[in-house]
Design a protein around this motif. Structure first.
Motif, PDB file in Angstrom:
ATOM      1  N   GLU A 113      92.522 -59.500 -38.282  1.00 24.66           N
ATOM      2  CA  GLU A 113      91.442 -60.607 -38.392  1.00 24.66           C
ATOM      3  C   GLU A 113      89.984 -60.377 -37.321  1.00 24.66           C
ATOM      4  N   THR A 114      88.903 -60.464 -37.775  1.00 25.93           N
ATOM      5  CA  THR A 114      88.231 -60.788 -37.297  1.00 25.93           C
ATOM      6  C   THR A 114      87.665 -62.101 -37.948  1.00 25.93           C
ATOM      7  N   MET A 115      87.110 -62.706 -36.069  1.00 25.56           N
ATOM      8  CA  MET A 115      86.476 -64.097 -36.666  1.00 25.56           C
ATOM      9  C   MET A 115      84.931 -64.274 -36.522  1.00 25.56           C
ATOM     10  N   CYS A 116      84.913 -65.006 -37.188  1.00 20.39           N
ATOM     11  CA  CYS A 116      83.504 -65.281 -38.600  1.00 20.39           C
ATOM     12  C   CYS A 116      82.894 -66.507 -37.872  1.00 20.39           C
ATOM     13  N   LEU A 117      81.543 -66.419 -38.088  1.00 22.15           N
ATOM     14  CA  LEU A 117      80.503 -67.566 -37.577  1.00 22.15           C
ATOM     15  C   LEU A 117      79.556 -67.666 -38.523  1.00 22.15           C
ATOM     16  N   HIS A 118      78.748 -67.821 -38.900  1.00 18.37           N
ATOM     17  CA  HIS A 118      77.487 -68.324 -39.735  1.00 18.37           C
ATOM     18  C   HIS A 118      76.175 -68.372 -39.724  1.00 18.37           C
ATOM     19  N   VAL A 119      74.632 -68.302 -40.313  1.00 18.67           N
ATOM     20  CA  VAL A 119      73.855 -69.072 -40.452  1.00 18.67           C
ATOM     21  C   VAL A 119      73.847 -69.545 -41.659  1.00 18.67           C
ATOM     22  N   SER A 120      72.966 -71.032 -41.406  1.00 23.67           N
ATOM     23  CA  SER A 120      72.629 -71.501 -42.533  1.00 23.67           C
ATOM     24  C   SER A 120      71.801 -71.380 -43.864  1.00 23.67           C
ATOM     25  N   LEU A 121      71.982 -71.967 -44.498  1.00 25.06           N
ATOM     26  CA  LEU A 121      70.979 -71.247 -45.355  1.00 25.06           C
ATOM     27  C   LEU A 121      70.412 -72.556 -46.275  1.00 25.06           C
ATOM     28  N   SER A 122      71.084 -73.864 -46.289  1.00 27.12           N
ATOM     29  CA  SER A 122      71.285 -75.401 -46.521  1.00 27.12           C
ATOM     30  C   SER A 122      72.536 -76.003 -45.807  1.00 27.12           C
ATOM     31  N   LYS A 123      71.667 -77.171 -45.895  1.00 27.44           N
ATOM     32  CA  LYS A 123      72.883 -78.425 -45.210  1.00 27.44           C
ATOM     33  C   LYS A 123      74.092 -78.646 -46.201  1.00 27.44           C
ATOM     34  N   THR A 124      74.534 -79.285 -45.392  1.00 28.53           N
ATOM     35  CA  THR A 124      76.059 -79.887 -45.976  1.00 28.53           C
ATOM     36  C   THR A 124      75.680 -80.777 -46.518  1.00 28.53           C
ATOM     37  N   VAL A 125      76.360 -81.424 -48.142  1.00 28.36           N
ATOM     38  CA  VAL A 125      76.233 -81.911 -49.345  1.00 28.36           C
ATOM     39  C   VAL A 125      76.501 -82.426 -49.869  1.00 28.36           C
ATOM     40  N   PRO A 126      77.187 -83.428 -50.286  1.00 31.26           N
ATOM     41  CA  PRO A 126      77.895 -83.712 -51.065  1.00 31.26           C
ATOM     42  C   PRO A 126      77.499 -83.535 -53.029  1.00 31.26           C
ATOM     43  N   ILE A 127      78.839 -83.025 -52.984  1.00 31.86           N
ATOM     44  CA  ILE A 127      78.242 -82.763 -55.491  1.00 31.86           C
ATOM     45  C   ILE A 127      79.072 -83.068 -55.923  1.00 31.86           C
ATOM     46  N   THR A 128      79.307 -83.283 -57.200  1.00 31.76           N
ATOM     47  CA  THR A 128      80.455 -83.516 -57.961  1.00 31.76           C
ATOM     48  C   THR A 128      80.930 -82.541 -58.456  1.00 31.76           C
ATOM     49  N   SER A 129      81.700 -83.189 -59.297  1.00 32.67           N
ATOM     50  CA  SER A 129      82.880 -82.158 -60.113  1.00 32.67           C
ATOM     51  C   SER A 129      81.694 -80.956 -61.118  1.00 32.67           C
ATOM     52  N   VAL A 130      80.687 -81.887 -61.872  1.00 33.40           N
ATOM     53  CA  VAL A 130      80.495 -82.094 -63.365  1.00 33.40           C
ATOM     54  C   VAL A 130      79.240 -81.026 -62.848  1.00 33.40           C
ATOM     55  N   GLN A 131      78.218 -81.035 -60.972  1.00 38.70           N
ATOM     56  CA  GLN A 131      77.291 -79.512 -60.226  1.00 38.70           C
ATOM     57  C   GLN A 131      77.629 -78.804 -60.411  1.00 38.70           C
ATOM     58  N   MET A 132      78.616 -78.116 -60.577  1.00 35.40           N
ATOM     59  CA  MET A 132      79.347 -76.784 -59.369  1.00 35.40           C
ATOM     60  C   MET A 132      79.244 -76.063 -60.173  1.00 35.40           C
ATOM     61  N   GLU A 133      79.865 -75.812 -61.765  1.00 34.72           N
ATOM     62  CA  GLU A 133      78.883 -74.750 -62.110  1.00 34.72           C
ATOM     63  C   GLU A 133      77.539 -74.653 -62.521  1.00 34.72           C
ATOM     64  N   SER A 134      77.233 -75.608 -62.488  1.00 36.30           N
ATOM     65  CA  SER A 134      75.316 -75.273 -62.582  1.00 36.30           C
ATOM     66  C   SER A 134      75.200 -74.519 -61.203  1.00 36.30           C
TER      67      SER A 134
END
Length: 262
Positions: A113-134
């Motif tokens: 198992e390799t530990m993973c960090l991250h570089v963000s490309l966006s803020k963390t925001v709330p979306i609705t289920s209707v927006q997911m697919e699009s």
């Protein structure tokens, strides 16, 4: 899928840019996706670790975050240096402001198992289920013409970041992006977010990998002293990484929205 609560963090990407006097080593930042918990644990202080929500929980909405996954290499030298650096940080804050290592997850790598960090490309925001697919469809379209993998250099230097509301302090490693591809990707994601009525990422982003956090902002001075005291250790904490995909985390599920050509 569990609903999750996103917490103000190193907006580590969650980054910034609430003005702070002379942006020395301390900058205000964004919120990291690793700072999420399921709402079934909403009342448990041991799970929340004192963090506060960046946005209220609304049933039917999911915290969403676009990022690059950064794997900590299998190199024994890098891992030992990383662990030593984390231990060094912990000794420079009082027990009530203890440091919490940041980890975005793990993935299988060479039978381990390799530990993973991250570089963000966006803020963390709330979306609705209707927006997911699009949203997922347009993110994939935005990256369709990008074929090459990214080659980034992580570490060698670090900084102290404070989130916009001053509730958390982060230590982040420097990211070197010679081709400027990360900023291009951030712009692509921001355009998609804006079309969906979502906030774009920060202007003039400070690209980094957050590796640890503590509550409040009272430890910033001690942490900056800690960084100064371990410059030799920091110079050894450096590695090159090969990025081949962009992930969009919606709730508890990661969706691949870009894969580099083989």
């Amino acid at each position: 899928m569990d609903y999750i609560a996103e917490y103000s963090s190193d907006s580590a990407e969650e980054e910034r840019n609430a003005p702070v006097s002379a942006k020395t080593e301390t900058a205000s930042c964004h919120a990291d996706s690793e700072a999420t918990i399921t709402t079934k644990d909403a009342g448990k202080t041991d799970v929340h670790q004192g963090r506060t929500r960046s946005f209220p929980h609304v049933e039917g909405q999911y915290a969403t975050h676009v990022f690059l996954e950064i794997a900590l290499p299998d190199s024994e030298r890098v891992r030992k240096t990383y662990d030593a650096f984390q231990s060094h940080l912990s000794t420079h804050v009082d027990p009530q402001s203890r440091m919490h290592p940041i980890e975005s997850g793990t993935r299988a790598s060479k039978n381990r198992e390799t530990m993973c960090l991250h570089v963000s490309l966006s803020k963390t925001v709330p979306i609705t289920s209707v927006q997911m697919e699009s949203l997922l469809r347009e993110l994939k379209a935005a990256f369709r013409k990008k074929k090459r993998a990214l080659h980034l250099r992580i570490g060698g230097a670090a900084k102290v970041l404070v989130n916009e509301d001053g509730t958390r302090t982060f230590v982040a490693l420097h990211v070197t992006d010679p081709g400027g591809m990360v900023e291009d990707m951030i712009e692509s994601v921001s355009r998609v977010f804006i079309r969906h009525g979502l906030p774009k990422y920060y202007d003039n982003p400070d690209i980094h990998v957050s590796i640890a956090w503590c509550l409040g902002n009272s430890a910033t001075g001690r942490l900056k002293e800690a960084l100064s005291a371990c410059s030799t250790l920091l110079h050894r904490l450096v590695w090159n990484t090969h990025i081949t995909r962009v992930l969009c985390r919606i709730g508890a599920k990661d969706h691949c929205v870009w894969q580099a050509a083989a």
